[in-house]
Design a protein around this motif. Sequence first.
Motif, mmCIF file in Angstrom:
data_model
loop_
_atom_site.group_PDB
_atom_site.id
_atom_site.type_symbol
_atom_site.label_atom_id
_atom_site.label_comp_id
_atom_site.label_asym_id
_atom_site.label_seq_id
_atom_site.Cartn_x
_atom_site.Cartn_y
_atom_site.Cartn_z
ATOM 1 N N ALA A 27 61.437 53.010 15.336
ATOM 2 C CA ALA A 27 62.116 53.829 16.346
ATOM 3 C C ALA A 27 63.426 53.161 16.764
ATOM 4 N N GLY A 28 63.415 51.827 16.854
ATOM 5 C CA GLY A 28 64.642 51.101 17.162
ATOM 6 C C GLY A 28 65.687 51.274 16.074
ATOM 7 N N ALA A 29 65.242 51.270 14.811
ATOM 8 C CA ALA A 29 66.180 51.487 13.693
ATOM 9 C C ALA A 29 66.769 52.896 13.752
ATOM 10 N N ALA A 30 65.945 53.885 14.080
ATOM 11 C CA ALA A 30 66.457 55.254 14.224
ATOM 12 C C ALA A 30 67.502 55.313 15.334
ATOM 13 N N ASN A 31 67.263 54.586 16.426
ATOM 14 C CA ASN A 31 68.232 54.562 17.525
ATOM 15 C C ASN A 31 69.547 53.900 17.120
ATOM 16 N N VAL A 32 69.480 52.894 16.250
ATOM 17 C CA VAL A 32 70.715 52.276 15.746
ATOM 18 C C VAL A 32 71.540 53.322 14.999
ATOM 19 N N VAL A 33 70.890 54.074 14.130
ATOM 20 C CA VAL A 33 71.592 55.112 13.347
ATOM 21 C C VAL A 33 72.157 56.185 14.271
ATOM 22 N N LEU A 34 71.356 56.641 15.220
ATOM 23 C CA LEU A 34 71.802 57.720 16.106
ATOM 24 C C LEU A 34 72.913 57.279 17.048
ATOM 25 N N THR A 35 72.800 56.093 17.635
ATOM 26 C CA THR A 35 73.860 55.640 18.542
ATOM 27 C C THR A 35 75.143 55.340 17.776
ATOM 28 N N SER A 36 75.007 54.828 16.553
ATOM 29 C CA SER A 36 76.199 54.592 15.721
ATOM 30 C C SER A 36 76.885 55.905 15.383
ATOM 31 N N THR A 37 76.101 56.892 14.990
ATOM 32 C CA THR A 37 76.659 58.206 14.665
ATOM 33 C C THR A 37 77.319 58.829 15.890
ATOM 34 N N GLY A 38 76.633 58.748 17.026
ATOM 35 C CA GLY A 38 77.186 59.314 18.256
ATOM 36 C C GLY A 38 78.486 58.656 18.686
ATOM 37 N N SER A 39 78.635 57.389 18.371
ATOM 38 C CA SER A 39 79.847 56.678 18.803
ATOM 39 C C SER A 39 81.053 56.939 17.912
ATOM 40 N N VAL A 40 80.824 57.317 16.660
ATOM 41 C CA VAL A 40 81.970 57.479 15.744
ATOM 42 C C VAL A 40 82.287 58.925 15.385
ATOM 43 N N THR A 41 81.388 59.835 15.647
ATOM 44 C CA THR A 41 81.635 61.211 15.219
ATOM 45 C C THR A 41 82.661 61.912 16.105
ATOM 46 N N GLY A 42 83.401 62.795 15.495
ATOM 47 C CA GLY A 42 84.328 63.638 16.230
ATOM 48 C C GLY A 42 83.703 64.984 16.556
ATOM 49 N N ARG A 47 77.459 64.583 18.511
ATOM 50 C CA ARG A 47 77.397 63.478 19.465
ATOM 51 C C ARG A 47 76.327 63.745 20.517
ATOM 52 N N ARG A 48 76.361 64.939 21.081
ATOM 53 C CA ARG A 48 75.370 65.299 22.106
ATOM 54 C C ARG A 48 73.954 65.258 21.529
ATOM 55 N N ALA A 49 73.793 65.794 20.331
ATOM 56 C CA ALA A 49 72.471 65.800 19.694
ATOM 57 C C ALA A 49 71.965 64.376 19.451
ATOM 58 N N CYS A 50 72.853 63.487 19.038
ATOM 59 C CA CYS A 50 72.461 62.087 18.794
ATOM 60 C C CYS A 50 71.923 61.451 20.064
ATOM 61 N N TYR A 51 72.642 61.613 21.164
ATOM 62 C CA TYR A 51 72.207 60.996 22.412
ATOM 63 C C TYR A 51 70.927 61.636 22.947
ATOM 64 N N LEU A 52 70.781 62.949 22.767
ATOM 65 C CA LEU A 52 69.535 63.605 23.175
ATOM 66 C C LEU A 52 68.359 63.119 22.326
ATOM 67 N N LEU A 53 68.595 62.916 21.039
ATOM 68 C CA LEU A 53 67.528 62.407 20.172
ATOM 69 C C LEU A 53 67.144 60.973 20.538
ATOM 70 N N VAL A 54 68.114 60.147 20.871
ATOM 71 C CA VAL A 54 67.808 58.785 21.306
ATOM 72 C C VAL A 54 66.926 58.840 22.553
ATOM 73 N N SER A 55 67.262 59.703 23.481
ATOM 74 C CA SER A 55 66.474 59.851 24.698
ATOM 75 C C SER A 55 65.041 60.292 24.373
ATOM 76 N N THR A 56 64.892 61.222 23.462
ATOM 77 C CA THR A 56 63.568 61.716 23.059
ATOM 78 C C THR A 56 62.773 60.629 22.329
ATOM 79 N N ILE A 57 63.417 59.916 21.419
ATOM 80 C CA ILE A 57 62.750 58.829 20.680
ATOM 81 C C ILE A 57 62.317 57.730 21.648
ATOM 82 N N VAL A 127 79.953 51.756 22.634
ATOM 83 C CA VAL A 127 79.831 50.483 21.909
ATOM 84 C C VAL A 127 78.620 49.684 22.394
ATOM 85 N N PRO A 128 78.445 49.475 23.713
ATOM 86 C CA PRO A 128 77.232 48.768 24.137
ATOM 87 C C PRO A 128 75.959 49.507 23.731
ATOM 88 N N LEU A 129 76.044 50.832 23.663
ATOM 89 C CA LEU A 129 74.880 51.626 23.271
ATOM 90 C C LEU A 129 74.522 51.429 21.806
#
Length: 170
Positions: A27-42, A47-57, A127-129
Amino acid sequence: MLRTVGKRTRQLLVFVHVVVSLGWMGAGAANVVLTSTGSVTGDVELRRACYLLVSTIDLWLVIPGAFLALATGVVLSLVTPWGLVTYWWVLVKLVLTVAVILYSTFFVGVWVEQSVALGTSPSPVAVPLVVGPLVSMAAFLFMTWASVAKPWGRTPWRRRRTPRRVLAAA
């Protein structure tokens, strides 16, 4: 110390501890992928979906996994010769587990909530996320290594056993 379980029970406890810990790490690895995607995507919706998924995970996997890993680790230490404070590697794993839980709760969790609340806006804590779950992953990998290598020997706080002949004489 309890140390009253048989071999099969101990094996079952080790199995449950390993499965729960791997789930927490996954689950931590999934959060790394999601927070990384959320931080770099335009893409604002991504971006919103990534952060919502992190919250759900976090809610359904990370939090229960963290506390189950802690609980099964403590139980295992109490029912095996390893003990809770007998060996450094066990004590280090306990301290790191509690540290990751506290860090994830009081920092990463707050950053996730802030990022979700922003909706589609870029997160000022992006970035901290990303760094937060990476730090947790590093701790997970270090704890896994310590479980296999069992380094550093005994602590000075170990419980000393009374020799059997002294017990027999009493």
